[in-house]
Design a protein around this motif. Structure first.
Motif, PDB file in Angstrom:
ATOM      1  N   LYS A 196       0.831  -1.212   0.000  1.00 30.58           N
ATOM      2  CA  LYS A 196       0.000   0.000   0.000  1.00 30.58           C
ATOM      3  C   LYS A 196       0.860   1.254   0.000  1.00 30.58           C
ATOM      4  CE  LYS A 196      -4.109  -1.838  -0.003  1.00 30.58           C
ATOM      5  NZ  LYS A 196      -5.069  -1.575  -1.068  1.00 30.58           N
TER       6      LYS A 196
ATOM      7  N   GLU B 225      -1.988  -1.017   5.703  1.00 31.02           N
ATOM      8  CA  GLU B 225      -1.705   0.295   5.132  1.00 31.02           C
ATOM      9  C   GLU B 225      -1.334   1.347   6.167  1.00 31.02           C
ATOM     10  OE1 GLU B 225      -3.674   3.309   1.841  1.00 31.02           O
ATOM     11  OE2 GLU B 225      -4.902   1.700   2.662  1.00 31.02           O
TER      12      GLU B 225
ATOM     13  N   ARG C 246       1.048   6.206   7.662  1.00 25.23           N
ATOM     14  CA  ARG C 246       1.278   5.167   6.654  1.00 25.23           C
ATOM     15  C   ARG C 246       2.426   4.226   7.032  1.00 25.23           C
ATOM     16  NH1 ARG C 246      -0.925   4.946   1.954  1.00 25.23           N
ATOM     17  NH2 ARG C 246      -1.434   7.165   1.878  1.00 25.23           N
TER      18      ARG C 246
END
Length: 137
Positions: free
Chosen positions: A8, A44, A102
């Motif tokens: 991701k 992610e 992230r």
């Protein structure tokens, strides 16, 4: 499991997604207990890593560099760590919000001292000084 960049993260880089810049972002390290965290390429954000798996979290990495697709930073010390045995490290870009912080890379090899059993003392994370440093895309 071997070291891996989160899929991701790579998708977000290619598509111009938010919170992908390693140079300007607040990149941090989490020491992870794999008994509580099964790696998944589909993960992610920090919210995908259970709180029970997070043994210690660093401050923002310093001395960061990105050269020819290779990411490096200064070695980091996690202070007075106690908790479960930890077998891996996760790098992430901290936004202050778990749902947007992230995940970047999962590392369980190439770092001196893994696995480690915390004993209340400092844990030094010494990055590989080879060609790939912390990781390479």
């Amino acid at each position: 499991m071997a070291n891996a960049d989160y899929n991701k993260y790579k998708e977000a880089i290619i598509s111009g997604g938010a919170n992908t810049n390693l140079s300007s972002g607040s990149v941090k390290v989490i020491l992870v207990d794999l008994a509580d965290y099964p790696y998944s390429a589909a993960h992610e954000f920090l919210s995908d890593v259970p709180g029970a798996a997070r043994v210690a979290t660093s401050s923002a990495l310093s001395g960061k560099s990105v050269t020819s697709g290779v990411f490096d930073a200064a070695d980091v010390t996690l202070s007075t760590v106690s908790g479960d045995t930890s077998e891996a490290i996760i790098l992430y870009i901290d936004t202050g919000v778990e749902a947007t912080s992230r995940l970047v890379a999962y590392i369980d090899t190439g770092v001196t001292g893994l696995p480690v059993t915390p004993s209340g003392s400092d844990i030094n994370i010494v990055w590989d000084n080879g060609a790939n440093k912390i990781f390479a895309l």
